[in-house]
Scaffold this active site. Structure first.
Site, PDB file in Angstrom:
ATOM      1  N   CYS A  89       6.759 -24.967 -25.394  1.00 39.11           N
ATOM      2  CA  CYS A  89       6.492 -23.688 -26.066  1.00 39.11           C
ATOM      3  C   CYS A  89       7.102 -23.702 -27.462  1.00 39.11           C
ATOM      4  O   CYS A  89       6.474 -23.260 -28.436  1.00 39.11           O
ATOM      5  CB  CYS A  89       7.069 -22.529 -25.262  1.00 39.11           C
ATOM      6  SG  CYS A  89       6.443 -22.394 -23.573  1.00 39.11           S
TER       7      CYS A  89
ATOM      8  N   CYS B 195      11.570 -23.269 -22.889  1.00 38.00           N
ATOM      9  CA  CYS B 195      10.468 -24.223 -22.739  1.00 38.00           C
ATOM     10  C   CYS B 195      10.295 -25.056 -24.011  1.00 38.00           C
ATOM     11  O   CYS B 195       9.941 -24.526 -25.065  1.00 38.00           O
ATOM     12  CB  CYS B 195       9.181 -23.462 -22.430  1.00 38.00           C
ATOM     13  SG  CYS B 195       7.683 -24.447 -22.497  1.00 38.00           S
TER      14      CYS B 195
END
Length: 183
Positions: free
Chosen positions: A71, A68
């Site tokens: 993230c 991600c």
């Protein structure tokens, strides 16, 4: 001729020493940065969810994945926040790619990551935010969580990576590992 040869040797030795020193500095600089802010390192240092739910402190649970990009982008700021609030708040990280967390993924209806769930001292979910969040918003929410008051940014949404339950074996690489599951 000997003066030129001596000067060249000294210059070469200085260049070699400078290269070694710069390489070592770069290596250790990257090691320190990677170790303190990588998602894997933070996940290893996070509190187990069972402990967080039982210790009487408020909790910030982050659902994440190593692939991600949002993230990863937030990891350095989350590391700073953990240092600042670590004594007052539990920080739990659950990797959505680990089937072990499927009950939590379903309970909190995780469909995009990063997905943050704010739990009060009793372990009850009181707010959720999805996507990349500015540090100031997370800090404001944590301050309210600690004070046991209403979170000012209880349902904010930022940039997310899509997450769908299902196999990622044949996923398009541009989908960041997410795959649409058809019924």
């Amino acid at each position: 001729m000997t003066q030129v040869t001596t000067d060249n040797r000294i210059r070469n030795i200085i260049i070699a020493l400078a290269a070694v020193i710069l390489s070592a500095a770069l290596f250790f600089g990257l090691q320190t940065q990677t170790n303190s802010t990588s998602l894997e390192a933070q996940a290893e240092q996070s509190i187990p969810i069972e402990t967080a739910l039982a210790n009487g402190k408020p909790t910030l649970t982050e659902f994440y994945a190593n692939w991600c990009t949002s993230c990863q982008a937030m990891a350095p700021e989350i590391a700073e926040i953990k240092k600042q609030y670590g004594n007052s708040v539990n920080f739990v990280m659950l990797n959505v790619d680990n089937n072990k967390w499927l009950p939590e993924i379903l309970r909190y209806r995780v469909d995009g990551i990063p997905h943050f769930v704010y739990l009060n001292k009793g372990g009850k979910a009181i707010a959720q935010t999805i996507g990349e969040q500015p540090k100031s918003i997370i800090e404001a929410n944590l301050n309210a969580l600690i004070a046991d008051s209403t979170l000012p940014y209880a349902s904010s949404t930022g940039q997310t990576s899509n997450f769908n339950l299902g196999s990622t074996e044949n996923a398009d690489p541009r989908s960041h590992g997410a795959q649409v599951v058809s019924e």
